[in-house]
Design a protein around this motif. Structure first.
Motif, PDB file in Angstrom:
ATOM      1  N   LEU A   1       0.700  -1.211   0.095  1.00 54.82           N
ATOM      2  CA  LEU A   1       0.033   0.123  -0.028  1.00 54.82           C
ATOM      3  C   LEU A   1       0.917   1.544   0.374  1.00 54.82           C
ATOM      4  O   LEU A   1       0.367   2.618  -0.407  1.00 54.82           O
ATOM      5  N   ILE A   2       1.623   1.181   0.600  1.00 52.14           N
ATOM      6  CA  ILE A   2       2.929   2.590   0.686  1.00 52.14           C
ATOM      7  C   ILE A   2       3.648   2.626  -1.046  1.00 52.14           C
ATOM      8  O   ILE A   2       3.000   3.565  -1.050  1.00 52.14           O
ATOM      9  N   ALA A   3       3.438   1.463  -1.341  1.00 57.23           N
ATOM     10  CA  ALA A   3       4.478   1.520  -3.037  1.00 57.23           C
ATOM     11  C   ALA A   3       3.028   2.607  -3.808  1.00 57.23           C
ATOM     12  O   ALA A   3       3.637   3.429  -4.717  1.00 57.23           O
ATOM     13  N   LEU A   4       2.143   1.390  -3.647  1.00 56.60           N
ATOM     14  CA  LEU A   4       0.831   2.109  -4.248  1.00 56.60           C
ATOM     15  C   LEU A   4       0.330   3.431  -4.054  1.00 56.60           C
ATOM     16  O   LEU A   4       0.422   4.332  -4.800  1.00 56.60           O
ATOM     17  N   ALA A   5       0.793   4.271  -2.775  1.00 53.61           N
ATOM     18  CA  ALA A   5       0.835   5.606  -2.668  1.00 53.61           C
ATOM     19  C   ALA A   5       1.536   6.514  -3.103  1.00 53.61           C
ATOM     20  O   ALA A   5       1.259   7.269  -3.765  1.00 53.61           O
ATOM     21  N   ALA A   6       2.656   5.876  -2.846  1.00 56.90           N
ATOM     22  CA  ALA A   6       3.616   7.081  -3.536  1.00 56.90           C
ATOM     23  C   ALA A   6       3.927   6.853  -5.678  1.00 56.90           C
ATOM     24  O   ALA A   6       4.052   7.712  -6.287  1.00 56.90           O
ATOM     25  N   TRP A   7       3.806   5.412  -5.582  1.00 62.01           N
ATOM     26  CA  TRP A   7       2.928   5.876  -7.413  1.00 62.01           C
ATOM     27  C   TRP A   7       2.352   5.935  -7.550  1.00 62.01           C
ATOM     28  O   TRP A   7       2.388   7.176  -8.489  1.00 62.01           O
ATOM     29  N   GLN A   8       0.849   6.770  -6.828  1.00 61.14           N
ATOM     30  CA  GLN A   8      -0.311   6.654  -7.472  1.00 61.14           C
ATOM     31  C   GLN A   8      -0.224   8.319  -7.211  1.00 61.14           C
ATOM     32  O   GLN A   8      -1.010  10.094  -7.342  1.00 61.14           O
ATOM     33  N   GLN A   9       0.512   8.756  -5.787  1.00 57.06           N
ATOM     34  CA  GLN A   9       0.563   9.773  -5.233  1.00 57.06           C
ATOM     35  C   GLN A   9      -0.551   9.720  -4.456  1.00 57.06           C
ATOM     36  O   GLN A   9      -1.205  11.139  -4.735  1.00 57.06           O
ATOM     37  N   SER A  10      -0.779   9.379  -3.369  1.00 59.37           N
ATOM     38  CA  SER A  10      -2.592   9.070  -3.103  1.00 59.37           C
ATOM     39  C   SER A  10      -2.278   9.405  -1.835  1.00 59.37           C
ATOM     40  O   SER A  10      -1.724   8.611  -1.227  1.00 59.37           O
TER      41      SER A  10
END
Length: 301
Positions: free
Chosen positions: A194-203
């Motif tokens: 989820l942290i990686a996804l947040a960084a990728w999506q800037q979410s």
């Protein structure tokens, strides 16, 4: 998750279950509604969409609460907040009871899927996309919201429903403490994703969910360690928890609410040996249920 109760407003009560809304929900609702204002011809539809999300989450949480009651547990509070909802359920300390209490929430979303499919089929046949474009877009959005909530909730990431379902299934073969330990480890791995996804999506949202997962996994990990230590303790014969049927450990593990001294409540028959305070109920260290000492005696035979 007890801090959610701070700043929560009681909005209604159904079947003995109080539903609270956290104040931050209003702030996020205003942000989300204004941020999606161009989706419909009128902002009223945006408001209806957000209220429908509120309704779906509420039904989901009632699924948890009512299922918990069905297996003999207690559930009397639901708190809704921007990241979803929390049903404060306390099922009996059995894997089957816990499994049903958790699985009932996503099953509500599963039950709503064919409802939306039927409505979508009727709308498509009636040509709603041309005659009622706002209603058509609204129904499609709600259907996708329900499906998205279902898929996200069943991810095997503790403390999401999927992670707790995984824990309940492992409980059958690994025991209570080891299953919780395994589920929290899976949760930590999921949090990294989820942290990686947040960084990728800037979410910001995925980042907030990741933080929520990490905090609860750490809490669950500590609880699992405590349960492992309790499980290794010698047990006292002649007593058994009326809820989970586990014999109590031998030792001074109960604290007097009056003088704050630790004592063995089963050795002193629920009376503090220091200040002579008598306690009407005794807490089980394994399942946290409070029951009278007489019921502990009766459950052992």
């Amino acid at each position: 998750m007890g801090n959610l109760n701070q700043g929560a407003i009681r909005i209604f009560r159904v079947a003995g279950i109080d539903v609270f809304l956290h104040w931050s929900w209003f702030v996020v609702a205003l942000f989300e509604i204004n941020g999606r204002a161009n989706k419909y011809s009128s902002i009223t539809w945006n408001v209806l969409e957000y209220l429908s999300l509120f309704l779906i989450v509420t039904l989901h949480e009632f699924g948890h609460a009512l299922a918990c009651r069905q297996v003999g547990g207690t559930a009397n509070r639901i708190v809704l907040w921007p990241l979803g909802g929390v049903a404060y359920v306390n099922p009996p300390a059995r894997p089957g009871a816990t499994l049903w209490s958790i699985a009932a929430g996503p099953l509500v979303n599963v039950a709503l899927v064919p409802v939306f499919l039927i409505i979508g089929f009727v709308g498509g046949s009636a040509g709603w996309s041309d005659t009622m474009p706002n209603a058509h877009t609204f129904l499609r959005s709600i259907a996708f919201i329900n499906l998205g909530l279902l898929i996200f909730n069943v991810l095997p990431i503790y403390p999401l429903d999927g992670g707790q379902i995984l824990r309940s299934l492992l409980w059958f073969v690994m025991g209570r403490a080891r299953s919780l330990m395994a589920a929290t480890i899976f949760g930590f791995v999921g949090a990294l994703g989820l942290i990686a996804l947040a960084a990728w999506q800037q979410s910001i949202w995925f980042g907030a969910i990741a933080a929520f997962v990490v905090m609860n996994c750490w809490k669950g990990f500590q609880q699992a360690r405590a349960l492992s230590q309790i499980a290794k303790l010698p047990r006292r014969a002649g007593f058994a928890c009326p809820s989970c049927r586990t014999a109590p450990p031998i030792g001074e593990f109960w604290k007097c609410g009056q003088c704050q001294k630790a004592f063995d409540t089963f050795q002193s028959q629920a009376v503090c040996p220091t200040c002579s305070s008598r306690f009407a109920t005794t807490a089980c260290l394994d399942c946290r249920q409070n029951r009278p000492m007489s019921e502990w005696v009766a459950a052992a035979f």
